[in-house]
Design a protein around this motif. Structure first.
Motif, PDB file in Angstrom:
ATOM      1  N   UNK A  26      34.367  45.420  36.699  1.00  0.00           N
ATOM      2  CA  UNK A  26      35.061  45.140  37.964  1.00  0.00           C
ATOM      3  C   UNK A  26      34.048  44.999  39.098  1.00  0.00           C
ATOM      4  N   UNK A  27      34.249  43.997  39.935  1.00  0.00           N
ATOM      5  CA  UNK A  27      33.534  43.891  41.206  1.00  0.00           C
ATOM      6  C   UNK A  27      34.516  44.179  42.339  1.00  0.00           C
ATOM      7  N   UNK A  28      34.101  45.049  43.245  1.00  0.00           N
ATOM      8  CA  UNK A  28      34.882  45.346  44.449  1.00  0.00           C
ATOM      9  C   UNK A  28      34.177  44.684  45.626  1.00  0.00           C
ATOM     10  N   UNK A  29      34.834  43.718  46.250  1.00  0.00           N
ATOM     11  CA  UNK A  29      34.265  42.988  47.373  1.00  0.00           C
ATOM     12  C   UNK A  29      34.811  43.578  48.675  1.00  0.00           C
ATOM     13  N   UNK A 104      31.693  34.665  44.871  1.00  0.00           N
ATOM     14  CA  UNK A 104      30.716  33.746  44.279  1.00  0.00           C
ATOM     15  C   UNK A 104      29.568  34.496  43.604  1.00  0.00           C
ATOM     16  N   UNK A 105      29.184  35.651  44.164  1.00  0.00           N
ATOM     17  CA  UNK A 105      28.057  36.409  43.625  1.00  0.00           C
ATOM     18  C   UNK A 105      28.448  37.370  42.513  1.00  0.00           C
ATOM     19  N   UNK A 106      29.725  37.651  42.375  1.00  0.00           N
ATOM     20  CA  UNK A 106      30.188  38.640  41.401  1.00  0.00           C
ATOM     21  C   UNK A 106      29.850  38.218  39.976  1.00  0.00           C
ATOM     22  N   UNK A 108      31.426  39.787  36.837  1.00  0.00           N
ATOM     23  CA  UNK A 108      32.318  40.776  36.258  1.00  0.00           C
ATOM     24  C   UNK A 108      33.515  40.084  35.634  1.00  0.00           C
ATOM     25  N   UNK A 109      34.232  40.821  34.810  1.00  0.00           N
ATOM     26  CA  UNK A 109      35.449  40.294  34.209  1.00  0.00           C
ATOM     27  C   UNK A 109      36.557  40.187  35.249  1.00  0.00           C
ATOM     28  N   UNK A 110      36.649  41.222  36.114  1.00  0.00           N
ATOM     29  CA  UNK A 110      37.709  41.277  37.118  1.00  0.00           C
ATOM     30  C   UNK A 110      37.114  41.456  38.505  1.00  0.00           C
ATOM     31  N   UNK A 111      37.908  41.101  39.513  1.00  0.00           N
ATOM     32  CA  UNK A 111      37.480  41.279  40.896  1.00  0.00           C
ATOM     33  C   UNK A 111      38.652  41.790  41.704  1.00  0.00           C
ATOM     34  N   UNK A 112      38.358  42.633  42.682  1.00  0.00           N
ATOM     35  CA  UNK A 112      39.368  43.114  43.617  1.00  0.00           C
ATOM     36  C   UNK A 112      38.739  43.182  44.999  1.00  0.00           C
ATOM     37  N   UNK A 113      39.585  43.212  46.024  1.00  0.00           N
ATOM     38  CA  UNK A 113      39.109  43.218  47.409  1.00  0.00           C
ATOM     39  C   UNK A 113      39.555  44.497  48.101  1.00  0.00           C
ATOM     40  N   UNK A 114      38.657  45.036  48.923  1.00  0.00           N
ATOM     41  CA  UNK A 114      38.919  46.269  49.658  1.00  0.00           C
ATOM     42  C   UNK A 114      38.451  46.080  51.084  1.00  0.00           C
ATOM     43  N   UNK A 115      39.346  46.267  52.047  1.00  0.00           N
ATOM     44  CA  UNK A 115      38.939  46.168  53.447  1.00  0.00           C
ATOM     45  C   UNK A 115      38.106  47.378  53.843  1.00  0.00           C
ATOM     46  N   UNK A 116      37.208  47.196  54.796  1.00  0.00           N
ATOM     47  CA  UNK A 116      36.194  48.202  55.110  1.00  0.00           C
ATOM     48  C   UNK A 116      36.751  49.432  55.791  1.00  0.00           C
ATOM     49  N   UNK A 188      41.524  38.235  37.375  1.00  0.00           N
ATOM     50  CA  UNK A 188      40.502  37.801  36.433  1.00  0.00           C
ATOM     51  C   UNK A 188      39.578  36.815  37.158  1.00  0.00           C
ATOM     52  N   UNK A 189      38.295  37.101  37.169  1.00  0.00           N
ATOM     53  CA  UNK A 189      37.368  36.303  37.975  1.00  0.00           C
ATOM     54  C   UNK A 189      37.289  34.861  37.480  1.00  0.00           C
ATOM     55  N   UNK A 190      37.268  34.646  36.157  1.00  0.00           N
ATOM     56  CA  UNK A 190      37.146  33.272  35.681  1.00  0.00           C
ATOM     57  C   UNK A 190      38.395  32.448  35.996  1.00  0.00           C
ATOM     58  N   UNK A 191      39.545  33.113  36.149  1.00  0.00           N
ATOM     59  CA  UNK A 191      40.761  32.418  36.575  1.00  0.00           C
ATOM     60  C   UNK A 191      40.595  31.881  37.997  1.00  0.00           C
ATOM     61  N   UNK A 192      40.045  32.705  38.901  1.00  0.00           N
ATOM     62  CA  UNK A 192      39.832  32.271  40.280  1.00  0.00           C
ATOM     63  C   UNK A 192      38.830  31.119  40.341  1.00  0.00           C
TER      64      UNK A 192
END
Length: 501
Positions: A26-29, A104-106, A108-116, A188-192
């Protein structure tokens, strides 16, 4: 898979760049801009995830903060190699570009977003990761809990987290296109990348457009009931969303509306999205708010809404009011469409008044009485009103007879309990429903053997995730109804409540 995300900043400094060569689960952006008050807590909430930080990369993209956020990111990146800090040389003015760069830099298999300024539940990433692995979907979502000052926490987007659902079409959730912020979602990152889905460069509504694009391109999603994400609405939090002027928001809403209309989706699918864009964004958020009442130029609001109507009618032939479901919003549209702007203002004043809305009964049906100018009033039928007529204790729990009134017809499913102080403590009770005549229902409810102490809101559950408090209509005081540690009572507002000792 090589990134197809093209809309990204080009000039930046990278801390812990070596981590970007490692493929993780997982990548957390995290887009960052002047978030010094909460940023360390936000990052710490990822570092302590039960999935294990070895399985996670954090990409924090700073949009040229001026409050010390950059110094904090440098310090934290020196301590944690899993934290990749991206320091942009120029401010982009929107969280869209930092998110796109993180995506773009991730690796990982999955990605999620988290506000600061928000934070994750400790188990959040593990639960979503395991759900996606098990169900094979491109998108999973869980529970978001909003944390506010001087108000109880509340669940955001109940439809997304009221049940565990595996591999279902997003169109089976009537309100799937409501509450489209980045919270509590994993993809799923490859889906995006395959669909080149990215955040448009807008100050507001960029996340709404992004997740609309995600949902219309995926065949199936999964939902979980577990708390995943905590949304920060504390008073000291001065987020970009709070700073954005309503007319700026409406300009971006028009962009999203135009884009959705140009997709030419199947009508029934399109209507689910347009209901949100028209009724929620362009009526409720534009008009049924205190900023409208405080405005020195209400005509500017009406002119903005006229642009919405003109855009819709330019692209579609069916009536726009067919997208408006709530009776009060339909009334506002009627006043606007017939030029009754004084009555329009009176209705919004009534809606935003802190006084208890009195109910009048006409032919045994409930109505709101809305005061208008010159001593006139507008009668508006309640969509749903529920009465408790009987309540009996049993060995397993209780039996109660309820009656549903109003102009909405529902499918009764059971009873749910929600702790008044802890939103994590929510229970959908096992209930047998007997459909009697004339909208009466007999409910046989089995109570959990162990629940947290305190007071609970008691709801009638219907139509998958709809819920309504239940008014007391009994001669015997409910406060005397006790069962072991359970005590049923009548709340201050006259509804059924539960207290556990």
């Amino acid at each position: 898979m090589r990134s197809k995300i093209s809309s990204v900043p080009k000039d930046y400094e990278v801390l812990n760049a070596k981590r970007l060569r490692r493929h993780v689960a997982v990548t957390v952006v995290i887009p960052v801009y002047n978030a010094i008050i909460y940023l360390e807590r936000t990052i710490n909430s990822v570092l302590v995830q039960t999935i294990g930080i070895r399985n996670v990369t954090i990409i924090a993209v700073d949009d040229k903060s001026t409050d010390g956020s950059r110094r904090l990111l440098r310090r934290l990146s020196s301590l944690y190699p899993q934290l990749v800090s991206i320091l942009l040389k120029n401010n982009t003015g929107t969280p869209a570009m930092p998110r796109n760069l993180g995506l773009a830099l991730a690796r990982s298999k999955y990605v999620t977003f988290l506000d600061a300024d928000d934070w994750l539940a400790h188990d959040g990433l593990r639960i979503l990761n395991e759900t996606m692995d098990r169900t094979g979907v491109d998108y999973a979502v869980g529970r978001t809990i909003q944390v506010s000052t001087n108000q109880p926490n509340r669940i955001i987007g109940v439809h997304e987290s009221n049940r565990n659902r595996d591999h279902v079409s997003p169109y089976t959730l009537k309100h799937a296109f409501y509450h489209l912020g980045p919270r509590a979602r994993m993809m799923r990152r490859d889906f995006l990348l395959r669909h080149a889905i990215q955040f448009p460069s807008m100050k507001f509504a960029e996340d709404k457009q992004f997740f609309i694009d995600v949902l219309i391109r995926t065949d199936a999603i999964s939902t979980v009931t577990a708390p995943i994400y905590y949304l920060n609405r504390l008073e000291e939090n001065d987020s970009l969303t709070k700073q954005t002027d309503i007319m700026e928001k409406m300009e971006t809403n028009l962009i999203v509306l135009r884009r959705v209309l140009e997709y030419k989706l199947p009508v029934e699918k399109e209507r689910l999205i347009l209901n949100r864009l028209i009724e929620f964004d362009c009526i409720t958020r534009l008009y049924d708010r205190k900023h409208f009442l405080k405005s020195h130029d209400p005509s500017a609001y009406h002119q903005m809404f006229a642009r919405v109507v003109a855009l819709f009618t330019q692209h579609r032939s069916y009536p726009i009011d067919s997208l408006i479901e709530k009776p009060f919003n339909r009334l506002l549209y009627h006043y606007w469409n017939t030029g009754r702007f004084d009555d329009f203002m009176d209705a919004v004043k009534w809606s935003k008044s802190k006084e208890t809305k009195e109910i009048e009964w006409v032919d045994d049906q409930p109505y709101w009485s809305i005061p208008l100018g010159s001593g006139q009033k507008q009668m508006l039928a309640l969509p749903l009103y529920v009465k408790v007529h009987e309540l009996e204790l049993t060995e397993k729990g209780l039996e109660l007879t309820v009656q549903t009134l109003g102009d909405r017809r529902i499918r009764v499913e059971g009873i749910s309990l929600q702790h008044r102080n802890w939103m994590e403590e929510t229970h959908l009770l096992k209930t047998d429903v007997i459909d009697l005549e004339n909208h009466y229902y007999r409910l046989q409810v089995e109570l959990p053997k162990q629940m947290e102490r305190g007071s609970y809101l008691v709801y009638l559950r219907f139509d998958d995730y709809g819920q309504q408090v239940m008014a007391i209509s009994m001669e015997e005081p409910v406060i005397q109804k006790s069962h072991h540690t359970y005590r049923w009572y009548e709340t201050i507002k006259g509804n059924l409540g539960l207290r556990i000792k």
